[in-house]
Design a protein around this motif. Structure first.
Motif, mmCIF file in Angstrom:
data_model
loop_
_atom_site.group_PDB
_atom_site.id
_atom_site.type_symbol
_atom_site.label_atom_id
_atom_site.label_comp_id
_atom_site.label_asym_id
_atom_site.label_seq_id
_atom_site.Cartn_x
_atom_site.Cartn_y
_atom_site.Cartn_z
ATOM 1 N N HIS A 46 0.837 -1.208 0.000
ATOM 2 C CA HIS A 46 0.000 0.000 0.000
ATOM 3 C C HIS A 46 0.870 1.257 0.000
ATOM 4 C CE1 HIS A 46 -3.291 2.719 0.820
ATOM 5 N NE2 HIS A 46 -2.701 3.128 1.931
ATOM 6 N N LEU A 47 1.938 1.243 0.804
ATOM 7 C CA LEU A 47 2.836 2.399 0.850
ATOM 8 C C LEU A 47 3.528 2.608 -0.489
ATOM 9 C CD1 LEU A 47 4.397 1.859 4.386
ATOM 10 C CD2 LEU A 47 2.997 3.807 3.676
ATOM 11 N N TRP A 101 15.109 9.230 9.049
ATOM 12 C CA TRP A 101 15.232 9.963 10.309
ATOM 13 C C TRP A 101 16.202 11.147 10.216
ATOM 14 C CZ3 TRP A 101 20.342 9.439 11.019
ATOM 15 C CH2 TRP A 101 20.957 8.252 10.586
ATOM 16 N N CYS A 102 16.833 11.329 9.070
ATOM 17 C CA CYS A 102 17.847 12.376 8.880
ATOM 18 C C CYS A 102 17.170 13.686 8.468
ATOM 19 C CB CYS A 102 18.843 11.896 7.816
ATOM 20 S SG CYS A 102 19.865 13.180 7.091
ATOM 21 N N VAL A 126 19.209 9.282 -8.584
ATOM 22 C CA VAL A 126 18.754 8.055 -7.921
ATOM 23 C C VAL A 126 19.003 8.223 -6.430
ATOM 24 C CG1 VAL A 126 19.083 5.561 -7.687
ATOM 25 C CG2 VAL A 126 19.292 6.643 -9.941
ATOM 26 N N THR A 127 18.012 7.929 -5.609
ATOM 27 C CA THR A 127 18.224 8.021 -4.165
ATOM 28 C C THR A 127 18.347 6.621 -3.579
ATOM 29 O OG1 THR A 127 15.983 7.942 -3.194
ATOM 30 C CG2 THR A 127 16.656 9.998 -4.261
ATOM 31 N N VAL A 128 19.074 6.546 -2.469
ATOM 32 C CA VAL A 128 19.320 5.269 -1.782
ATOM 33 C C VAL A 128 18.917 5.429 -0.325
ATOM 34 C CG1 VAL A 128 21.018 3.490 -1.234
ATOM 35 C CG2 VAL A 128 21.291 4.862 -3.315
ATOM 36 N N HIS A 129 17.847 4.729 0.080
ATOM 37 C CA HIS A 129 17.400 4.804 1.472
ATOM 38 C C HIS A 129 18.208 3.818 2.307
ATOM 39 C CE1 HIS A 129 14.402 3.998 4.840
ATOM 40 N NE2 HIS A 129 14.846 5.220 5.016
ATOM 41 N N ALA A 135 9.325 1.006 5.136
ATOM 42 C CA ALA A 135 8.024 1.676 5.231
ATOM 43 C C ALA A 135 8.183 3.145 5.586
ATOM 44 C CB ALA A 135 7.148 0.971 6.268
ATOM 45 N N ALA A 136 9.069 3.442 6.529
ATOM 46 C CA ALA A 136 9.285 4.833 6.932
ATOM 47 C C ALA A 136 9.877 5.645 5.783
ATOM 48 C CB ALA A 136 10.193 4.895 8.158
ATOM 49 N N GLY A 137 10.766 5.027 5.015
ATOM 50 C CA GLY A 137 11.329 5.717 3.859
ATOM 51 C C GLY A 137 10.273 6.056 2.831
ATOM 52 N N LEU A 138 9.410 5.089 2.530
ATOM 53 C CA LEU A 138 8.330 5.315 1.569
ATOM 54 C C LEU A 138 7.361 6.385 2.072
ATOM 55 C CD1 LEU A 138 7.610 1.609 0.602
ATOM 56 C CD2 LEU A 138 8.420 3.376 -0.965
#
Length: 203
Positions: A46-47, A101-102, A126-129, A135-138
């Motif tokens: 869903h996210l 969290w950054c 391009v980003t890299v989590h 889930a928090a990144g999305l």
């Protein structure tokens, strides 16, 4: 009379203790710790749907960055495995390393999205989590309205392979031939700052 006051004091003290216990249980999730949401399942699906991130497409050709040829991570858009070197091959890439969290990362991501819009096809952002909590990144990308190709890399394999300093955010500029043109262990506040740094790489 003393008995009533004693009872009242005890009731107030008990309420304070209960409130303190409840507050202590609201411990925030520290950096790097997962909240229990795995990389699969209906919640994460869903996210992903809400985030509407672009797919992690394979590059137009070439071997890609040599340091990344053995690195495989997940695509944040759909959870599919990604051969990072193949994805970045044949492109001039601005690779941004961040975590949900950054705080400086939160401020920088929209500027990166705007930079991509202005730069067009000449550069691929391009980003890299770099946290296990996909889930928090999305959720953060959805909140910010940032829709860039994103890799989910809780093990920080990409950063390790490219020998990026252990800071976030950090940005790596890759030349079309896959070589590392510049490593920038810093945050950017504006599109102009990002453009100047990328153009300063000289390749």
């Amino acid at each position: 009379m003393r008995t009533r006051w004693t009872v009242a004091v005890l009731v107030v003290a008990a309420a304070l203790v209960v409130g303190l216990v409840v507050e202590l249980r609201r411990e925030p999730v520290p950096p790097g710790r997962s909240t229990g949401v795995t990389s699969a399942g209906p919640d994460l699906d869903h996210l992903r749907e809400r985030a509407a991130l672009p797919p992690c497409r394979i590059g137009p050709g070439g071997a890609g960055p040599s340091a990344l040829r053995d690195v495989t991570v997940e695509c944040a858009a759909d959870g599919a495995p990604v051969d990072v070197a193949a994805m970045l091959a044949g492109r001039r890439v601005v690779l941004n390393l961040w975590a949900y969290w950054c705080r400086p990362c939160r401020e920088e991501l929209p500027a990166l999205a705007e930079y991509q819009r202005r730069a067009g096809p000449d550069v691929t952002v391009v980003t890299v989590h770099q946290d296990d909590n996909a889930a928090a990144g999305l959720a953060l990308l959805t909140e910010l309205g940032v829709q860039l190709p994103t890799l989910q890399d809780g093990r920080r394999a990409v950063a390790a392979a490219l020998r990026v300093p252990n800071v976030m955010p950090a940005t790596v500029v890759l030349a079309v031939d896959g070589s590392v043109a510049r490593i920038l262990p810093q945050s950017f506040a504006t599109v102009e700052e990002i453009a100047a740094a990328v153009e300063g790489s000289g390749r």
